[in-house]
Scaffold this motif. Structure first.
Motif, PDB file in Angstrom:
ATOM      1  N   PHE A 267       0.834  -1.197   0.000  1.00 22.97           N
ATOM      2  CA  PHE A 267       0.000   0.000   0.000  1.00 22.97           C
ATOM      3  C   PHE A 267       0.873   1.253   0.000  1.00 22.97           C
ATOM      4  O   PHE A 267       0.664   2.173  -0.803  1.00 22.97           O
ATOM      5  CB  PHE A 267      -0.907  -0.016   1.233  1.00 22.97           C
ATOM      6  N   LYS A 268       1.874   1.292   0.878  1.00 21.72           N
ATOM      7  CA  LYS A 268       2.767   2.457   0.946  1.00 21.72           C
ATOM      8  C   LYS A 268       3.562   2.615  -0.343  1.00 21.72           C
ATOM      9  O   LYS A 268       3.778   3.731  -0.827  1.00 21.72           O
ATOM     10  CB  LYS A 268       3.719   2.313   2.144  1.00 21.72           C
ATOM     11  N   ALA A 269       3.982   1.496  -0.936  1.00 21.86           N
ATOM     12  CA  ALA A 269       4.780   1.558  -2.168  1.00 21.86           C
ATOM     13  C   ALA A 269       3.983   2.114  -3.336  1.00 21.86           C
ATOM     14  O   ALA A 269       4.552   2.754  -4.240  1.00 21.86           O
ATOM     15  CB  ALA A 269       5.321   0.170  -2.521  1.00 21.86           C
ATOM     16  N   LEU A 270       2.672   1.896  -3.347  1.00 24.29           N
ATOM     17  CA  LEU A 270       1.851   2.343  -4.470  1.00 24.29           C
ATOM     18  C   LEU A 270       1.103   3.642  -4.203  1.00 24.29           C
ATOM     19  O   LEU A 270       0.905   4.449  -5.109  1.00 24.29           O
ATOM     20  CB  LEU A 270       0.829   1.255  -4.838  1.00 24.29           C
ATOM     21  N   VAL A 271       0.672   3.860  -2.975  1.00 26.56           N
ATOM     22  CA  VAL A 271      -0.149   5.028  -2.652  1.00 26.56           C
ATOM     23  C   VAL A 271       0.678   6.156  -2.042  1.00 26.56           C
ATOM     24  O   VAL A 271       0.342   7.332  -2.182  1.00 26.56           O
ATOM     25  CB  VAL A 271      -1.310   4.626  -1.695  1.00 26.56           C
ATOM     26  N   GLY A 272       1.775   5.806  -1.355  1.00 27.63           N
ATOM     27  CA  GLY A 272       2.625   6.828  -0.758  1.00 27.63           C
ATOM     28  C   GLY A 272       2.326   7.104   0.694  1.00 27.63           C
ATOM     29  O   GLY A 272       3.061   7.843   1.347  1.00 27.63           O
ATOM     30  N   VAL A 273       1.251   6.541   1.213  1.00 28.69           N
ATOM     31  CA  VAL A 273       0.889   6.652   2.623  1.00 28.69           C
ATOM     32  C   VAL A 273       0.501   5.266   3.109  1.00 28.69           C
ATOM     33  O   VAL A 273       0.244   4.352   2.309  1.00 28.69           O
ATOM     34  CB  VAL A 273      -0.266   7.649   2.861  1.00 28.69           C
ATOM     35  N   THR A 274       0.427   5.080   4.428  1.00 29.63           N
ATOM     36  CA  THR A 274       0.071   3.786   4.989  1.00 29.63           C
ATOM     37  C   THR A 274      -1.447   3.593   4.977  1.00 29.63           C
ATOM     38  O   THR A 274      -2.204   4.568   4.873  1.00 29.63           O
ATOM     39  CB  THR A 274       0.573   3.665   6.428  1.00 29.63           C
ATOM     40  N   PRO A 275      -1.910   2.353   5.122  1.00 26.49           N
ATOM     41  CA  PRO A 275      -3.361   2.136   5.229  1.00 26.49           C
ATOM     42  C   PRO A 275      -3.985   2.905   6.388  1.00 26.49           C
ATOM     43  O   PRO A 275      -5.118   3.391   6.276  1.00 26.49           O
ATOM     44  CB  PRO A 275      -3.469   0.621   5.433  1.00 26.49           C
ATOM     45  N   GLY A 276      -3.265   3.022   7.509  1.00 29.77           N
ATOM     46  CA  GLY A 276      -3.792   3.769   8.648  1.00 29.77           C
ATOM     47  C   GLY A 276      -4.000   5.236   8.326  1.00 29.77           C
ATOM     48  O   GLY A 276      -5.023   5.826   8.695  1.00 29.77           O
ATOM     49  N   GLN A 277      -3.025   5.849   7.639  1.00 27.63           N
ATOM     50  CA  GLN A 277      -3.180   7.241   7.233  1.00 27.63           C
ATOM     51  C   GLN A 277      -4.365   7.400   6.286  1.00 27.63           C
ATOM     52  O   GLN A 277      -5.144   8.357   6.383  1.00 27.63           O
ATOM     53  CB  GLN A 277      -1.908   7.727   6.535  1.00 27.63           C
ATOM     54  N   TYR A 278      -4.488   6.462   5.364  1.00 32.46           N
ATOM     55  CA  TYR A 278      -5.595   6.529   4.407  1.00 32.46           C
ATOM     56  C   TYR A 278      -6.934   6.397   5.117  1.00 32.46           C
ATOM     57  O   TYR A 278      -7.896   7.126   4.803  1.00 32.46           O
ATOM     58  CB  TYR A 278      -5.434   5.428   3.362  1.00 32.46           C
ATOM     59  N   ALA A 279      -6.994   5.491   6.103  1.00 36.09           N
ATOM     60  CA  ALA A 279      -8.235   5.307   6.865  1.00 36.09           C
ATOM     61  C   ALA A 279      -8.619   6.573   7.606  1.00 36.09           C
ATOM     62  O   ALA A 279      -9.799   6.971   7.625  1.00 36.09           O
ATOM     63  CB  ALA A 279      -8.076   4.145   7.832  1.00 36.09           C
ATOM     64  N   ARG A 280      -7.644   7.217   8.236  1.00 37.98           N
ATOM     65  CA  ARG A 280      -7.949   8.442   8.985  1.00 37.98           C
ATOM     66  C   ARG A 280      -8.414   9.549   8.057  1.00 37.98           C
ATOM     67  O   ARG A 280      -9.314  10.331   8.398  1.00 37.98           O
ATOM     68  CB  ARG A 280      -6.717   8.873   9.795  1.00 37.98           C
ATOM     69  N   ALA A 281      -7.821   9.607   6.848  1.00 38.60           N
ATOM     70  CA  ALA A 281      -8.254  10.627   5.881  1.00 38.60           C
ATOM     71  C   ALA A 281      -9.686  10.377   5.429  1.00 38.60           C
ATOM     72  O   ALA A 281     -10.446  11.325   5.205  1.00 38.60           O
ATOM     73  CB  ALA A 281      -7.309  10.619   4.684  1.00 38.60           C
ATOM     74  N   CYS A 282     -10.065   9.120   5.312  1.00 40.58           N
ATOM     75  CA  CYS A 282     -11.419   8.802   4.866  1.00 40.58           C
ATOM     76  C   CYS A 282     -12.462   9.089   5.925  1.00 40.58           C
ATOM     77  O   CYS A 282     -13.659   9.189   5.629  1.00 40.58           O
ATOM     78  CB  CYS A 282     -11.504   7.320   4.467  1.00 40.58           C
TER      79      CYS A 282
END
Length: 284
Positions: A267-282
């Motif tokens: 996830f970090k390699a493709l999106v640039g952020v961790t799943p946790g960061q992405y979850a908090r943004a959502c």
């Protein structure tokens, strides 16, 4: 959401802030400084548009290597495989937008209903200081302005200038078009069996090609080998599940990764952020 990490051996700090804006079709936004991080080859369903604030980024795109230095604009078309890494020792900082096609389409025809054509940016690196400033100001406004009118006005005005000044308005050809029915068959199979441990022999037998021939045709058409395409499918599905509030502990197994650390790494390699960061943004 923000995360910091030290650049290995350089004394430089990596920092990422990621969020989504529901007012603009869940437009994804990233402000980041990367020093040692490198993006694996990947694509986006929509565009990747941004401005380099300091340093320089190097990336491979459409068969060539490009460098985007400070003050330059980056514009990557939907479905195009690309990478990303530091071009200089101190890395790079940038502000990125990941708009869906419809958002940019509307900017291509601001005075009328969007056409079926999709704006195509022939160059992934653009030297346009005025536009770079507009993109930076738009990014700041989307991050902090409470004014809906300002946010909508800046986005419409900035994307319209980007398209009018630097895009060809034509239909973007997706990688699977052009009679590549074999590759389409393989892609469909991978999409339907994304959670399984699919083998190359399975895929080769499916289309009655040798494994080597399948690898060659798939890479030529899609720009990625089948295993990388499968990983990207899983990450894209993980993004959707995370956005739907599925617990992170359940997401990895639901999309086919062996465990949560496996999900986090890809996830970090493709999106640039961790799943946790992405979850908090959502959750904003």
């Amino acid at each position: 959401m923000e995360k910091r990490r030290q650049g290995a051996g350089l004394g430089l700090e990596e920092k990422t802030t990621f969020w989504r804006d529901p007012a603009f079709n869940d437009l994804e936004l990233l402000q980041a400084t990367y020093v040692t991080h490198s993006f694996a080859p990947h694509t986006h369903e929509g565009y990747a548009i941004g401005v380099i604030e300091s340093g320089a980024e190097r990336f491979k795109y459409r068969g060539s290597s490009h460098i985007a230095p400070q003050g330059w604009v980056v514009a990557v078309n939907p479905g195009e495989v690309h990478t990303g890494e530091a071009a200089i020792e101190r890395g790079w900082s940038y502000r990125m937008f990941y708009p869906d096609v419809s958002l940019v389409q509307r900017a291509a025809s601001p005075d009328e209903a969007p056409t079926l054509d999709v704006p195509f940016f022939p160059s992934p690196v653009i030297h346009d200081p005025m536009l770079a400033g507009m993109l930076a100001q738009l990014h700041l406004a989307l991050a902090s302005s409470p004014s809906t009118l300002e946010r909508e006005s800046r986005l419409t005005w900035t994307f319209a200038h980007l398209v009018m000044r630097h895009a060809d308005t034509r239909l973007i050809e997706r990688p699977t078009r052009g009679g590549r029915s074999i590759v389409q068959h393989v892609r469909t199979y991978l999409e339907e069996h994304a959670t399984e441990n699919v083998s190359l022999d399975q895929l080769a037998s499916l289309v009655q090609l040798s494994p080597f021939h399948l690898l060659r045709v798939f890479r030529e058409t899609v720009g990625l080998p089948p295993h990388s395409y499968l990983t990207q499918l899983r990450v894209m599905r993980a993004k959707r599940l995370i956005a739907s509030s599925m617990p992170l502990a359940e997401v990895a197994g639901a999309v086919g990764f062996s465990d949560q650390s496996h999900l986090t790494r890809h996830f970090k390699a493709l999106v640039g952020v961790t799943p946790g960061q992405y979850a908090r943004a959502c959750q904003r």
